[in-house]
Design a protein around this motif. Structure first.
Motif, PDB file in Angstrom:
ATOM      1  N   PRO A   1      10.846  -3.541 -35.519  1.00  0.00           N
ATOM      2  CA  PRO A   1      11.005  -4.541 -36.579  1.00  0.00           C
ATOM      3  C   PRO A   1      11.242  -5.927 -36.000  1.00  0.00           C
ATOM      4  CG  PRO A   1      12.279  -2.585 -37.068  1.00  0.00           C
ATOM      5  CD  PRO A   1      11.778  -2.420 -35.658  1.00  0.00           C
ATOM      6  N   ILE A   2      10.629  -6.915 -36.594  1.00  0.00           N
ATOM      7  CA  ILE A   2      10.701  -8.290 -36.094  1.00  0.00           C
ATOM      8  C   ILE A   2      11.380  -9.182 -37.125  1.00  0.00           C
ATOM      9  CG2 ILE A   2       8.696  -8.081 -34.593  1.00  0.00           C
ATOM     10  CD1 ILE A   2       6.977  -9.217 -36.783  1.00  0.00           C
ATOM     11  N   PRO A   3      11.933 -10.316 -36.698  1.00  0.00           N
ATOM     12  CA  PRO A   3      12.576 -11.229 -37.649  1.00  0.00           C
ATOM     13  C   PRO A   3      11.596 -11.713 -38.716  1.00  0.00           C
ATOM     14  CG  PRO A   3      13.129 -11.813 -35.380  1.00  0.00           C
ATOM     15  CD  PRO A   3      12.059 -10.767 -35.308  1.00  0.00           C
ATOM     16  N   GLU A   4      12.097 -11.837 -39.938  1.00  0.00           N
ATOM     17  CA  GLU A   4      11.290 -12.317 -41.062  1.00  0.00           C
ATOM     18  C   GLU A   4      10.005 -11.504 -41.189  1.00  0.00           C
ATOM     19  OE1 GLU A   4      10.732 -16.540 -40.810  1.00  0.00           O
ATOM     20  OE2 GLU A   4      12.783 -16.890 -40.158  1.00  0.00           O
ATOM     21  N   ALA A   5      10.153 -10.192 -41.141  1.00  0.00           N
ATOM     22  CA  ALA A   5       8.997  -9.304 -41.142  1.00  0.00           C
ATOM     23  C   ALA A   5       8.273  -9.318 -42.476  1.00  0.00           C
ATOM     24  CB  ALA A   5       9.442  -7.880 -40.808  1.00  0.00           C
ATOM     25  N   SER A   6       7.001  -8.986 -42.434  1.00  0.00           N
ATOM     26  CA  SER A   6       6.193  -8.873 -43.638  1.00  0.00           C
ATOM     27  C   SER A   6       6.694  -7.714 -44.491  1.00  0.00           C
ATOM     28  CB  SER A   6       4.726  -8.658 -43.252  1.00  0.00           C
ATOM     29  OG  SER A   6       3.970  -8.260 -44.367  1.00  0.00           O
ATOM     30  N   ALA A   7       6.514  -7.831 -45.787  1.00  0.00           N
ATOM     31  CA  ALA A   7       6.985  -6.812 -46.719  1.00  0.00           C
ATOM     32  C   ALA A   7       6.200  -5.512 -46.602  1.00  0.00           C
ATOM     33  CB  ALA A   7       6.901  -7.335 -48.152  1.00  0.00           C
ATOM     34  N   VAL A   8       5.017  -5.548 -45.978  1.00  0.00           N
ATOM     35  CA  VAL A   8       4.204  -4.335 -45.879  1.00  0.00           C
ATOM     36  C   VAL A   8       4.616  -3.469 -44.692  1.00  0.00           C
ATOM     37  CG1 VAL A   8       2.247  -5.492 -46.953  1.00  0.00           C
ATOM     38  CG2 VAL A   8       2.404  -5.429 -44.461  1.00  0.00           C
ATOM     39  N   LEU A   9       5.520  -3.955 -43.858  1.00  0.00           N
ATOM     40  CA  LEU A   9       5.946  -3.198 -42.682  1.00  0.00           C
ATOM     41  C   LEU A   9       7.120  -2.286 -43.016  1.00  0.00           C
ATOM     42  CD1 LEU A   9       5.814  -5.976 -39.942  1.00  0.00           C
ATOM     43  CD2 LEU A   9       4.228  -4.075 -40.223  1.00  0.00           C
ATOM     44  N   PRO A  10       7.267  -1.172 -42.295  1.00  0.00           N
ATOM     45  CA  PRO A  10       8.441  -0.319 -42.507  1.00  0.00           C
ATOM     46  C   PRO A  10       9.718  -1.042 -42.103  1.00  0.00           C
ATOM     47  CG  PRO A  10       7.155   0.430 -40.609  1.00  0.00           C
ATOM     48  CD  PRO A  10       6.342  -0.619 -41.289  1.00  0.00           C
ATOM     49  N   LEU A  11      10.827  -0.676 -42.735  1.00  0.00           N
ATOM     50  CA  LEU A  11      12.096  -1.347 -42.461  1.00  0.00           C
ATOM     51  C   LEU A  11      12.748  -0.867 -41.178  1.00  0.00           C
ATOM     52  CD1 LEU A  11      13.626  -1.357 -46.069  1.00  0.00           C
ATOM     53  CD2 LEU A  11      12.451  -3.223 -44.881  1.00  0.00           C
ATOM     54  N   GLN A  12      12.428   0.341 -40.745  1.00  0.00           N
ATOM     55  CA  GLN A  12      13.023   0.900 -39.549  1.00  0.00           C
ATOM     56  C   GLN A  12      11.956   1.243 -38.527  1.00  0.00           C
ATOM     57  OE1 GLN A  12      15.338   4.251 -40.971  1.00  0.00           O
ATOM     58  NE2 GLN A  12      17.201   3.017 -41.000  1.00  0.00           N
ATOM     59  N   ARG A  13      12.324   1.147 -37.263  1.00  0.00           N
ATOM     60  CA  ARG A  13      11.411   1.526 -36.205  1.00  0.00           C
ATOM     61  C   ARG A  13      11.363   3.040 -36.084  1.00  0.00           C
ATOM     62  NH1 ARG A  13      12.992  -0.613 -30.614  1.00  0.00           N
ATOM     63  NH2 ARG A  13      11.250   0.734 -30.086  1.00  0.00           N
ATOM     64  N   PRO A  14      10.269   3.613 -35.596  1.00  0.00           N
ATOM     65  CA  PRO A  14      10.218   5.055 -35.393  1.00  0.00           C
ATOM     66  C   PRO A  14      11.122   5.440 -34.227  1.00  0.00           C
ATOM     67  CG  PRO A  14       8.282   4.019 -34.445  1.00  0.00           C
ATOM     68  CD  PRO A  14       9.021   2.942 -35.180  1.00  0.00           C
ATOM     69  N   PRO A  15      11.520   6.702 -34.132  1.00  0.00           N
ATOM     70  CA  PRO A  15      12.349   7.115 -32.986  1.00  0.00           C
ATOM     71  C   PRO A  15      11.599   6.870 -31.675  1.00  0.00           C
ATOM     72  CG  PRO A  15      12.234   8.836 -34.659  1.00  0.00           C
ATOM     73  CD  PRO A  15      11.229   7.812 -35.040  1.00  0.00           C
ATOM     74  N   LEU A  16      12.311   6.361 -30.669  1.00  0.00           N
ATOM     75  CA  LEU A  16      11.671   6.154 -29.364  1.00  0.00           C
ATOM     76  C   LEU A  16      11.170   7.465 -28.776  1.00  0.00           C
ATOM     77  CD1 LEU A  16      13.888   3.448 -27.617  1.00  0.00           C
ATOM     78  CD2 LEU A  16      11.518   3.234 -28.393  1.00  0.00           C
ATOM     79  N   MET A  17      11.810   8.567 -29.154  1.00  0.00           N
ATOM     80  CA  MET A  17      11.372   9.865 -28.673  1.00  0.00           C
ATOM     81  C   MET A  17       9.951  10.175 -29.140  1.00  0.00           C
ATOM     82  SD  MET A  17      11.933  12.433 -26.801  1.00  0.00           S
ATOM     83  CE  MET A  17      13.678  12.242 -26.400  1.00  0.00           C
ATOM     84  N   ARG A  18       9.552   9.626 -30.271  1.00  0.00           N
ATOM     85  CA  ARG A  18       8.187   9.849 -30.751  1.00  0.00           C
ATOM     86  C   ARG A  18       7.179   9.245 -29.767  1.00  0.00           C
ATOM     87  NH1 ARG A  18       5.209   7.457 -36.229  1.00  0.00           N
ATOM     88  NH2 ARG A  18       3.260   8.616 -35.912  1.00  0.00           N
ATOM     89  N   GLU A  19       7.460   8.046 -29.301  1.00  0.00           N
ATOM     90  CA  GLU A  19       6.604   7.414 -28.295  1.00  0.00           C
ATOM     91  C   GLU A  19       6.542   8.281 -27.038  1.00  0.00           C
ATOM     92  OE1 GLU A  19       7.371   3.762 -25.366  1.00  0.00           O
ATOM     93  OE2 GLU A  19       7.246   3.108 -27.469  1.00  0.00           O
ATOM     94  N   HIS A  20       7.692   8.813 -26.634  1.00  0.00           N
ATOM     95  CA  HIS A  20       7.761   9.652 -25.441  1.00  0.00           C
ATOM     96  C   HIS A  20       6.929  10.923 -25.608  1.00  0.00           C
ATOM     97  CE1 HIS A  20       9.361  11.406 -21.816  1.00  0.00           C
ATOM     98  NE2 HIS A  20       9.912  12.413 -22.481  1.00  0.00           N
TER      99      HIS A  20
END
Length: 415
Positions: free
Chosen positions: A262-281
């Motif tokens: 998530p980035i500052p002043e994010a667009s409304a179409v983006l999710p509010l939370q980041r996915p678990p880092l374990m998912r990337e792993h």
């Protein structure tokens, strides 16, 4: 922007480059030579660490040419509508900075990307000029990785391949619908067209080098790409399938996965939370299965949950596949072919090669296999050794509690 000095620009543009995952940090301890003792540093803005195929750690200056951009991709902190401090290097400044860091033994190469300024062609010209000047004007022989712009003139992208060791073009998102929704100014056909052109040029360059020793090298380290995970509705099954297609069609060296942040002043179409880092792993582990363990893409996708399409977070994909397809086990370490041994959870490529070498001289016992792996616990239900057969375990309905790593509470103030 014109009033910023080089150090201020470096602070801004090195920080902006951290979102590119295709040059991963080694996480080493901080060291420097400011006291006059020794050479080099692991600190400093913009210095990251990547690993060569032979295992060497290479320090790279990792920066953006500029974080200004005419595009407005929803997921990007440097998008046109983002309220961030902007900075821009000239091509000459990047060249001087690279040479200065190199002479101080801080770095061995350059990783250069950029936002789009004026036009794609203008930005690509600046990126190519940096690499050209380093190679031709200064005889720089270090590693150069250039991020290319898919809708730039093909000749400019070709010039990038002549000067860089590796080039990369980001596919951005795993699905066509996700790209249209979150990056409407970018085109999947343009991205794939540029990747296909680069694949052809790399193949032609390799063939030319075989025929003529004087032929110029063209992107000898190949091309790579990156996709963002968790910004759209793509499942792990979708992402694995997309990665397999990219490897097959464009002969990529690597597909990198970057968990959406998530980035500052994010667009409304983006999710509010980041996915678990374990998912990337887990996605990197699934990628490894296809590249080094001879798993077909459909087999890796089969490890995902049937209902959600997601890979389990509590166990690795190889173990998930083994638990789902138990009729392939147990495997006899003294007789099974290499392909079957590679499917045993807990056995890596080096361990399998060691088993194949050792069993030429004697039959292997469970203790022999245990010396080649971190823990024999995960392997016991899936293999047969000279003194071991998992008779009770093989008939057990639920194996996961026995082989999955137990969750452990860490001590906050442990020594």
């Amino acid at each position: 922007m014109a009033q910023l000095d080089t150090r201020e620009k470096l602070a801004i543009l090195a920080d902006a480059a951290k979102y590119d995952a295709s040059c991963a940090s080694s996480g080493t301890a901080k060291r420097n030579s400011r006291d006059g003792k020794g050479l080099g540093s692991t600190e400093g803005m913009g210095i990251c660490h990547a690993y060569a195929p032979d295992g060497r750690c290479i320090s790279l200056l990792k920066i953006l040419l500029t974080n200004s951009c005419i595009f407005d991709c929803h997921y990007c902190i440097n998008r046109k509508s983002s309220n961030v401090r902007r900075a821009r290097f000239t091509a000459e400044e990047v060249v001087r900075l690279t040479l200065s860091f190199y002479r101080r033994n801080y770095i061995e190469g350059l990783f250069l990307s950029s936002g789009i300024i004026r036009s794609s062609n203008y930005t690509m010209e600046q990126l190519v000029e940096v690499a050209r000047s380093l190679r031709e004007d200064h005889d720089f022989r270090g590693y150069i990785h250039l991020k290319t712009i898919p809708d730039a003139d093909p000749e400019l992208i070709h010039q990038a391949g002549l000067h860089a060791d590796r080039v990369s073009i980001n596919v951005e998102l795993p699905t066509t619908s996700g790209l249209k929704r979150l990056a409407p100014e970018k085109s999947e056909s343009q991205i794939e067209g540029a990747m296909d052109g680069m694949r052809t040029a790399i193949t032609d360059g390799t063939d030319a080098r075989k025929r003529y020793r004087s032929a110029p090298r063209f992107a000898p380290a190949g091309q790579s790409t990156q996709m963002i995970v968790g910004a759209d509705a793509a499942t792990d099954r979708d992402i694995v399938g997309r990665a397999a297609t990219l490897y097959d069609r464009f002969e990529l060296r690597r597909v990198y996965y970057s968990a959406f942040s998530p980035i500052p002043e994010a667009s409304a179409v983006l999710p509010l939370q980041r996915p678990p880092l374990m998912r990337e792993h887990r996605l990197y582990q699934s990628d490894w299965l296809m590249r080094f363990y001879d798993y077909k893409p459909d087999e890796v996708r089969a490890a995902a949950d049937d209902a959600t399409g997601m890979l389990p977070l509590d166990i690795d994909p190889k173990l998930a596949w083994a638990l789902k397809f138990r009729d392939n086990f147990p495997v006899d370490v003294n007789r099974a072919p290499r392909e079957a041994l590679l499917r045993v959870p807990g056995l890596g490529v080096k361990a399998v090669n060691a088993i194949l070498s050792a069993r030429r001289w004697r039959r292997l016992r469970l203790d022999d296999v245990a010396r080649l792996t971190v823990s024999i616990k995960k392997l016991r239900p899936f293999l047969i050794a000279d003194d071991w057969r998992p008779l009770a375990l093989a008939d057990r309905a639920e194996l996961k509690p026995l082989v999955a790593a137990k969750k452990q509470q860490l001590e906050l103030f442990a020594a």
